[in-house]
Design a protein around this motif. Structure first.
Motif, mmCIF file in Angstrom:
data_model
loop_
_atom_site.group_PDB
_atom_site.id
_atom_site.type_symbol
_atom_site.label_atom_id
_atom_site.label_comp_id
_atom_site.label_asym_id
_atom_site.label_seq_id
_atom_site.Cartn_x
_atom_site.Cartn_y
_atom_site.Cartn_z
ATOM 1 N N PHE A 38 3.596 0.953 2.894
ATOM 2 C CA PHE A 38 3.461 -0.099 3.835
ATOM 3 C C PHE A 38 3.133 -1.428 3.189
ATOM 4 O O PHE A 38 2.604 -1.635 1.991
ATOM 5 C CB PHE A 38 2.072 0.082 4.540
ATOM 6 C CG PHE A 38 2.110 1.408 5.545
ATOM 7 C CD1 PHE A 38 1.790 2.509 5.218
ATOM 8 C CD2 PHE A 38 2.913 1.353 6.801
ATOM 9 C CE1 PHE A 38 1.877 3.626 6.219
ATOM 10 C CE2 PHE A 38 3.133 2.244 7.707
ATOM 11 C CZ PHE A 38 2.566 3.607 7.437
ATOM 12 N N PHE A 93 -7.595 -0.143 13.083
ATOM 13 C CA PHE A 93 -6.453 0.176 13.189
ATOM 14 C C PHE A 93 -6.138 1.369 13.869
ATOM 15 O O PHE A 93 -6.896 2.259 13.732
ATOM 16 C CB PHE A 93 -5.496 0.136 11.996
ATOM 17 C CG PHE A 93 -5.640 -1.130 11.264
ATOM 18 C CD1 PHE A 93 -6.431 -1.463 10.240
ATOM 19 C CD2 PHE A 93 -4.438 -2.153 11.483
ATOM 20 C CE1 PHE A 93 -6.311 -2.391 9.697
ATOM 21 C CE2 PHE A 93 -4.572 -3.253 10.685
ATOM 22 C CZ PHE A 93 -5.492 -3.600 9.775
ATOM 23 N N TYR A 142 1.081 -1.064 -0.012
ATOM 24 C CA TYR A 142 -0.016 0.046 -0.125
ATOM 25 C C TYR A 142 0.865 1.171 -0.011
ATOM 26 O O TYR A 142 1.960 1.219 0.568
ATOM 27 C CB TYR A 142 -1.042 0.290 1.330
ATOM 28 C CG TYR A 142 -2.040 -0.828 1.239
ATOM 29 C CD1 TYR A 142 -1.857 -2.189 1.695
ATOM 30 C CD2 TYR A 142 -3.299 -0.684 1.056
ATOM 31 C CE1 TYR A 142 -2.926 -3.131 1.755
ATOM 32 C CE2 TYR A 142 -4.393 -1.427 0.975
ATOM 33 C CZ TYR A 142 -4.191 -2.718 1.585
ATOM 34 O OH TYR A 142 -5.250 -3.586 1.323
ATOM 35 N N PHE A 160 0.564 -5.149 9.474
ATOM 36 C CA PHE A 160 1.458 -4.170 8.743
ATOM 37 C C PHE A 160 2.683 -4.054 9.128
ATOM 38 O O PHE A 160 3.094 -4.165 10.472
ATOM 39 C CB PHE A 160 0.658 -3.001 8.650
ATOM 40 C CG PHE A 160 -0.657 -2.758 7.576
ATOM 41 C CD1 PHE A 160 -1.722 -3.410 8.059
ATOM 42 C CD2 PHE A 160 -0.210 -2.187 6.436
ATOM 43 C CE1 PHE A 160 -2.730 -3.333 7.181
ATOM 44 C CE2 PHE A 160 -1.588 -2.196 5.691
ATOM 45 C CZ PHE A 160 -2.710 -2.684 5.930
ATOM 46 N N GLY A 161 3.700 -3.753 8.197
ATOM 47 C CA GLY A 161 4.988 -3.481 8.549
ATOM 48 C C GLY A 161 5.068 -1.879 8.960
ATOM 49 O O GLY A 161 3.991 -1.303 8.922
ATOM 50 N N SER A 162 6.315 -1.502 9.442
ATOM 51 C CA SER A 162 6.288 -0.299 9.904
ATOM 52 C C SER A 162 6.340 0.942 8.803
ATOM 53 O O SER A 162 6.389 2.089 9.133
ATOM 54 C CB SER A 162 7.664 -0.113 10.881
ATOM 55 O OG SER A 162 7.511 -1.156 11.885
ATOM 56 N N LYS A 171 4.049 6.602 12.062
ATOM 57 C CA LYS A 171 4.374 5.270 12.332
ATOM 58 C C LYS A 171 3.438 4.397 11.429
ATOM 59 O O LYS A 171 2.966 4.668 10.721
ATOM 60 C CB LYS A 171 4.004 4.922 13.640
ATOM 61 C CG LYS A 171 4.722 5.781 14.954
ATOM 62 C CD LYS A 171 6.110 5.383 14.927
ATOM 63 C CE LYS A 171 6.793 6.348 15.775
ATOM 64 N NZ LYS A 171 8.253 6.032 15.937
ATOM 65 N N GLY A 172 3.696 3.078 11.648
ATOM 66 C CA GLY A 172 2.744 2.167 11.124
ATOM 67 C C GLY A 172 1.494 1.832 11.651
ATOM 68 O O GLY A 172 0.844 2.679 12.323
ATOM 69 N N LEU A 173 0.670 1.082 11.146
ATOM 70 C CA LEU A 173 -0.658 0.601 11.569
ATOM 71 C C LEU A 173 -0.832 -0.477 12.501
ATOM 72 O O LEU A 173 0.092 -1.585 12.490
ATOM 73 C CB LEU A 173 -1.549 0.155 10.302
ATOM 74 C CG LEU A 173 -2.198 1.319 9.439
ATOM 75 C CD1 LEU A 173 -1.170 1.892 8.658
ATOM 76 C CD2 LEU A 173 -3.219 0.626 8.596
ATOM 77 N N THR A 174 -1.548 0.067 13.648
ATOM 78 C CA THR A 174 -1.320 -1.291 14.749
ATOM 79 C C THR A 174 -2.773 -1.782 14.786
ATOM 80 O O THR A 174 -3.786 -0.941 14.885
ATOM 81 C CB THR A 174 -1.089 -0.667 15.940
ATOM 82 O OG1 THR A 174 0.443 -0.024 16.073
ATOM 83 C CG2 THR A 174 -1.119 -1.579 17.182
#
Lengths: 113, 113
Positions: free
Chosen positions: A90, B36, A35, A104-106, B42-45
């Motif tokens: 991402f 999320f 993404y 998801f990755g960072s 930052k990324g998605l948590t």
């Protein structure tokens, strides 16, 4: 450690250069995704893969190439980078069972100058 | 085509308030819905995952509901804290064709001390 990792975290490249973003997951998930996230557009799917050697286009595939020779790796290549490809990228993966959530990755912050 | 909308786009509340974030989707043919959290840069948590057969999921101060027939989900945050400040994204996993995740545009939450 188990998980999904992206590299590099930050990248600056020049217009016209080829650049590859890496994604690696340790769960042996079948499905992997790329993404991009941009202000005003949210998250948009570039490419996805259902298994090794099976890939398909998402919403915004132009200018990108993917490969998946191994289940755990899903690199994204910008063949000739353009300024419009400046974005945060991402990678994500999900297992075969439909009751699983995506991980998801960072992210990789790419700047094309 | 699945479209996911989140309202409001931004929300500012004082600490301690209970709040509700809304997510609506146009196609009820989904496997699940995932909420999320994304902190700046930052990324998605992943916060919560609700299967299409479920009505709600809870994790600590978070409660997510799903009404698939009406195409709606809500994320309830109890006793909000400044640490809850982030962007909250909902995403639905389609059960037709390739099971891609379709994202909403997010709600940016600011909780003031």
């Amino acid at each position: 450690d188990a998980g999904i990792t992206q590299s590099p975290r930050y990248k600056i490249t020049e217009t016209g250069r080829q650049v590859t973003l890496m994604c690696h997951q340790t769960w042996s998930h079948s499905y992997m995704f790329w993404y991009r996230q941009d202000l005003g557009h949210g998250l948009r799917l570039i490419y996805y893969s259902a298994a090794a050697d099976i890939t398909d286009k998402g919403e915004v595939p132009d200018g990108y190439v993917v490969s998946r020779s191994k289940t755990e790796n899903f690199p994204l290549t910008l063949e000739s980078a353009t300024r419009s490809q400046t974005s945060v990228y991402f990678c994500a993966s999900v297992g075969d069972r439909v009751n699983r959530g995506y991980t998801f990755g960072s992210g990789t912050r790419l700047t094309v100058v | 085509k699945q479209e996911v909308t989140q309202i409001p786009a931004a929300l500012s509340v004082p600490e301690g308030e209970n709040l509700v974030l809304n997510c609506s989707f146009t196609d009820s043919a989904i496997y699940n819905l995932q909420w999320f959290r994304q902190d700046p840069g930052k990324g998605l948590t992943s916060l919560l995952l609700i299967q299409s057969s479920q009505r709600e999921q809870t994790s600590g101060r978070l409660n997510a509901s799903l009404d698939k027939s009406s195409g709606r989900s809500t994320l309830y945050i109890a006793a909000s804290q400044p640490g809850d400040s982030a962007t909250y994204l909902c995403a639905v996993r389609r059960n037709t064709g390739f099971q891609k995740l379709v994202f909403g545009t997010g709600t940016r939450l600011l909780v003031s001390p």
